[in-house]
Enzyme design. Structure first.
Site, mmCIF file in Angstrom:
data_model
loop_
_atom_site.group_PDB
_atom_site.id
_atom_site.type_symbol
_atom_site.label_atom_id
_atom_site.label_comp_id
_atom_site.label_asym_id
_atom_site.label_seq_id
_atom_site.Cartn_x
_atom_site.Cartn_y
_atom_site.Cartn_z
ATOM 1 N N GLU A 195 0.827 -1.226 0.000
ATOM 2 C CA GLU A 195 0.000 0.000 0.000
ATOM 3 C C GLU A 195 0.852 1.262 0.000
ATOM 4 O OE1 GLU A 195 -2.919 -0.241 3.143
ATOM 5 O OE2 GLU A 195 -4.178 -1.512 1.882
ATOM 6 N N GLU A 264 -6.539 -7.946 -0.643
ATOM 7 C CA GLU A 264 -7.096 -7.958 0.715
ATOM 8 C C GLU A 264 -8.592 -7.670 0.660
ATOM 9 O OE1 GLU A 264 -5.070 -5.523 3.645
ATOM 10 O OE2 GLU A 264 -3.116 -6.011 2.773
HETATM 11 C C1 GAL Z 1 -4.302 -2.855 5.035
HETATM 12 C C2 GAL Z 1 -2.887 -3.378 5.199
HETATM 13 C C3 GAL Z 1 -2.876 -4.643 6.038
HETATM 14 C C4 GAL Z 1 -3.687 -4.427 7.286
HETATM 15 C C5 GAL Z 1 -5.083 -3.954 6.932
HETATM 16 C C6 GAL Z 1 -5.956 -3.672 8.106
HETATM 17 O O1 GAL Z 1 -4.329 -1.573 4.578
HETATM 18 O O2 GAL Z 1 -2.322 -3.640 3.943
HETATM 19 O O3 GAL Z 1 -1.569 -4.993 6.341
HETATM 20 O O4 GAL Z 1 -3.048 -3.496 8.065
HETATM 21 O O5 GAL Z 1 -4.999 -2.764 6.235
HETATM 22 O O6 GAL Z 1 -6.147 -4.802 8.844
#
Ligand code: GAL
Length: 853
Positions: A195, A264
């Site tokens: 990110e 994600e």
């Molecule tokens: C995303 C990040 C993850 C985790 C998630 C929130 O933005 O890439 O590592 O932090 O947010 O759980």
């Protein structure tokens, strides 16, 4: 267009050299013909050995569980329909000191990847090495910060050198073990950075240069498999940019020849100490996934599939809870979270039935109403799959598609793998729900505690004195959460407050994260920051006497930040000013006095958490055991309970501290920090956000702390608790986590996968009725039927009620087929429940069965 071909590198290279003249004819085509194993991509999908795949992936972070749990977690992920396991690589766990690597225990990355391979799944390796992940310092070792001239995550030579060194170390390790797919291993994808896009906007030119460098560096490592950058719109070719979020359907990659990847898909959200516990309804999660797939998505990763536990001091922060449960399909303890796991499993089967059409055709969209549409994938070879979506939040939609009518629940998508029959609707959950319980393990009279109280700031050789206030992390280097700041204050016997005036007020400004104030050895107050506002101000009247008064401030870092622009520069600890008001002179500023420092607690120095260390002090026993006293260490021993259900410590009677078992840290506990938030009713429909559906308001954010079974010996387990603030150790108990009851709520004529598959295989001539499947945990049986109603039952699992229509024999079938069994299946057929109680009404079955040992 195939952008990236891979091949057995060595073979390819030597062949290229030997037949250099072939270059003229096109060496690359020669190489592709020599392909043994390859991972590549095009506009539609990741291709493995030349085949486009719709890949379902899930995050399991290896250090967040014990190696003994890994095979079961991976198997449950496989059974849930996953193709890929995704994990970050945790630099600070692997290189605790510069050049000293650690890959043992729950940091045995190679073992983890080999287990995934053994299960027949692929791996997406997110090397980072910045990982965010609610992990201490975002995965960076704290020593990295102290390399001269370093600046994290930007075009900075010392940083880039370290990042390249660690990334190369990991890649070489994977190559040496032949773990990349092109070597016959399971790794099909890697990730560099995490990110970085949003930071790039803030930092500007050096960040742009860094992105280019990171991509070039990664690609140069020749893994033979594609690299991904997530949330990085300018990911340089051939790196694929991917999306992270609660929804992903609106995302498109930065080049038309890259596939649509969602690295994600948040299954829930993390818990912070002081915050309520987030939940994401599975109907909405399934809706978001189906929506992504209907929009052309080809890779989706559940973050997290198993969240697990932030053992020791690995939680990021500040104030990330020890539990990283995440409301994931596998709960913190590795048990099925139902109906989440089961409903997603069904979704994956439905998606896989559509795979032939999905990978070979682009969807065309047919509007079906104001807020309804069909996404149809029709391939030249005749495969056809359709997704029928209703975006209304509050109403059903009746739509026609082809020559059939479909009834779509609000905020839902129906999946039709043959463009005709619905096999799955995201809002119609066929899987059972499980209600969990934490049952105290009988302990023959409970824990027998002994206690040891440490003095505030007892000074030793490691203490030092300087003028003024020091930043905490620079001083502790994060070797401990704790830093003592102590100063002496001389109070003149003539001070007005000594003869009946108001006590002076001590004010301490701290950059965070928590603070206990001791005056002349007594705890006189506490102040705690939060994730959103780590800074805190303590301002309270204090009892001072004439003469020298000792003020000892215990400043506590509760996990280092893991996200934010240059989070590595954020301060912690008492930066001041520290003042005393209400003296004859008015205000006295203590900030520039002499302050004595001690890093860590006396008990930490003595290693009281270990058996050998604990023998260095005298412990108090019996009725003298300290209760509700700060700075108290407690110890006891216990035998491992029989069975294999997961275990936890109920720390509800304690306030704030840390727990160890057999020398290993379970993590920080903080039940004293009550959860704030709005725990009102939560509907699955409508856009989800992390505060939409939460529980535990007004209660401890985290009461139970996971104790992995594999940490225990059969007898004589050594349990140590350090309580900072004051708690009642006799309230601590060991509990086992198991299923309390299981529920099913099934609509009469709800379309099912089973019915479709039976018809497709010719084993059934007409649609089959849905079934209710109930299953207790291992070693449990259904002991009674708490509720059963075929008709118009109301309510939710745990509190079902009969509606106006109810079949009188609703209970009978369950009594007969389920009681005494570990699992059972009952067909949702009016005949089974006696006579149809209301023939003209659409009916449902609701059942709740109690599970017992
Ligand atoms: C995303 C990040 C993850 C985790 C998630 C929130 O933005 O890439 O590592 O932090 O947010 O759980």
């Amino acid at each position: 267009m195939v952008v990236m071909g891979s091949f057995k590198k060595e073979d390819g290279r030597s062949m290229c050299t030997a037949f250099a003249f072939l270059l003229l004819l096109g060496c690359s085509s020669f190489l592709f013909s020599a392909v043994e194993a390859s991972v590549s991509y095009d506009s539609k999908a990741i291709t493995i050995n030349g085949q486009r795949r719709i890949l379902i992936s899930g995050s399991i972070h290896y250090p967040r569980s014990s190696p003994e749990m890994w095979p079961d977690l991976i198997q449950k992920a496989k059974d849930g329909g996953l193709d890929v396991i995704q994990t970050y690589v945790f630099w600070n766990g692997h290189e605790p000191l510069p050049g000293q690597y650690y890959f043992e225990g729950n940091y045995d990355l190679v073992k983890f990847i080999k287990l995934v391979k053994q299960a027949g799944l692929y791996v997406h390796l997110r090397i980072g090495p910045y990982v965010c992940a609610e992990w201490n310092f975002g995965g960076f070792p704290v020593w990295l910060k102290y390399i001269p001239g370093i600046d994290f995550r930007t075009d900075n030579e010392p940083f880039k050198a370290q990042m390249q060194r660690f990334t190369t170390h990991i890649v070489n390790m994977m190559k040496a073990e032949s773990l990349f797919e092109t070597q016959g291993g399971p790794i099909i994808l890697s990730q560099i950075e995490n990110e970085y896009g949003p930071l790039e906007y803030e930092i500007g030119a050096p960040a742009l240069a860094y992105t280019q460098w990171a991509a070039t560096m990664a690609v140069g490592l020749d893994t033979g498999v594609p690299w991904v950058m997530c949330k990085q719109d300018d990911a340089p070719d051939p790196v694929i940019n991917a999306w992270n979020g609660f929804y992903g359907h609106y995302f498109s990659p930065n080049k038309a020849y890259k596939p649509m990847m969602w690295t994600e898909a948040w299954t829930g959200w993390f818990t912070e100490f002081g915050g309520a516990v987030p939940h994401r309804p599975v109907e909405d999660l399934a809706f978001s996934v189906a929506r992504f797939i209907q929009s052309g998505g080809a890779f989706i990763n559940y973050y997290m599939y198993h969240g697990g536990t932030n053992f020791g001091r690995t939680a990021g922060g500040p104030f990330m809870a020890t539990s990283y449960d995440y409301d994931a399909p596998l709960d913190e303890y590795g048990l099925f979270r139902q109906p989440k796991w089961g409903h997603l499993k069904d979704l994956h089967i439905a998606i896989k039935l559509c795979e032939p059409a999905l990978v070979s055709a682009n969807a065309y969209v047919i509007p079906l109403g104001n807020s309804q549409e069909a996404h149809v994938f029709e391939s030249e070879s005749g495969a056809c799959a359709a997704f029928l979506a209703n975006y209304y939040e509050n109403s059903f939609a009746k739509v026609s598609f082809g020559n059939k009518h479909y009834n779509l629940p609000p905020w839902s998508i129906s999946i039709l793998p043959d463009c005709k029959n619905t096999v799955y609707n995201t809002a119609r959950v066929g899987a059972q729900s499980s209600m969990m319980k934490m049952t105290p393990v009988p302990m023959h009279g409970g824990f027998y505690w002994q206690s040891f109280n440490e003095e505030p700031a007892s000074y030793d050789d490691s203490s030092f004195t300087v003028t003024g206030l020091l930043e905490q992390i620079n001083t502790t280097r994060d070797l401990s959460d704790y830093l003592w700041y102590t100063t002496d204050v001389n109070i003149d016997a003539n001070e007005g407050f000594l003869s009946g005036g108001n006590d002076p007020v001590l004010t301490v400004l701290s950059a965070g994260h928590a603070l206990h104030v001791f005056v002349n050895g007594q705890l006189s107050g506490t102040s705690i920051g939060s994730l959103e506002f780590p800074k805190l101000t303590f301002s309270q009247s204090v009892k001072l006497k004439a003469g020298i008064n000792r003020i000892s401030l215990l400043s506590i870092a509760v996990g280092l930040p893991n996200v934010g622009t240059h989070f590595e520069r954020w301060n912690a600890g008492i930066l001041g000013p520290v003042t005393l008001d209400g003296l004859n002179e008015g205000r006295r500023d203590l900030s520039w006095q002499n302050w004595s420092y001690k890093v860590g607690l006396e008990g930490e120095r003595l290693r009281l958490h270990t058996l050998s260390g604990s023998s260095s002090v005298e412990w108090t026993q019996g009725s003298f055991v300290a209760q509700k006293q700060p700075l108290t260490w407690y110890k006891t021993t216990f035998d491992a309970p029989a069975g294999d259900s997961p275990l936890a410590l109920d720390m509800g009677s304690m306030s704030k501290g840390q727990v160890w078992i057999n020398g290993q840290s379970v993590g920080r506990y903080m039940p004293a920090y009550r959860a704030s938030g709005d725990c009102g009713y939560c509907n699955y429909t409508g856009t989800y956000y992390e505060k939409k559906c939460v529980s535990n308001c007004g209660k401890a954010s985290q009461r139970w702390y996971h104790v992995p079974r594999s940490w225990l010996y059969p007898t004589g387990n050594f349990l140590i608790v350090f309580e900072e603030w004051g708690g009642d150790p006799y309230g601590i108990s060991l509990v086992r986590r198991e299923i309390d009851s299981v529920c099913a709520y099934i609509y009469e004529w709800q379309p099912t996968l089973a019915s479709y598959l039976m018809q497709a295989s010719g084993k059934a001539k007409k649609p089959l009725r849905p079934e209710a499947h109930l299953m207790c945990g291992p070693g449990q049986k259904i002991s009674s039927i708490k509720f059963a109603s075929f008709g118009t039952p109301e309510g939710v699992c745990g509190s079902y009620r009969q509606g106006s229509c109810h079949a009188f024999h609703s209970y009978d079938a369950f009594q007969r087929l389920c009681v005494g069994q570990n699992m059972c299946t009952v067909t949702v057929d009016p005949e089974i429940f006696g006579v149809d109680p209301c023939p003209d009404v659409r009916k449902q079955l609701a059942v709740e069965a109690v599970c017992s040992r």
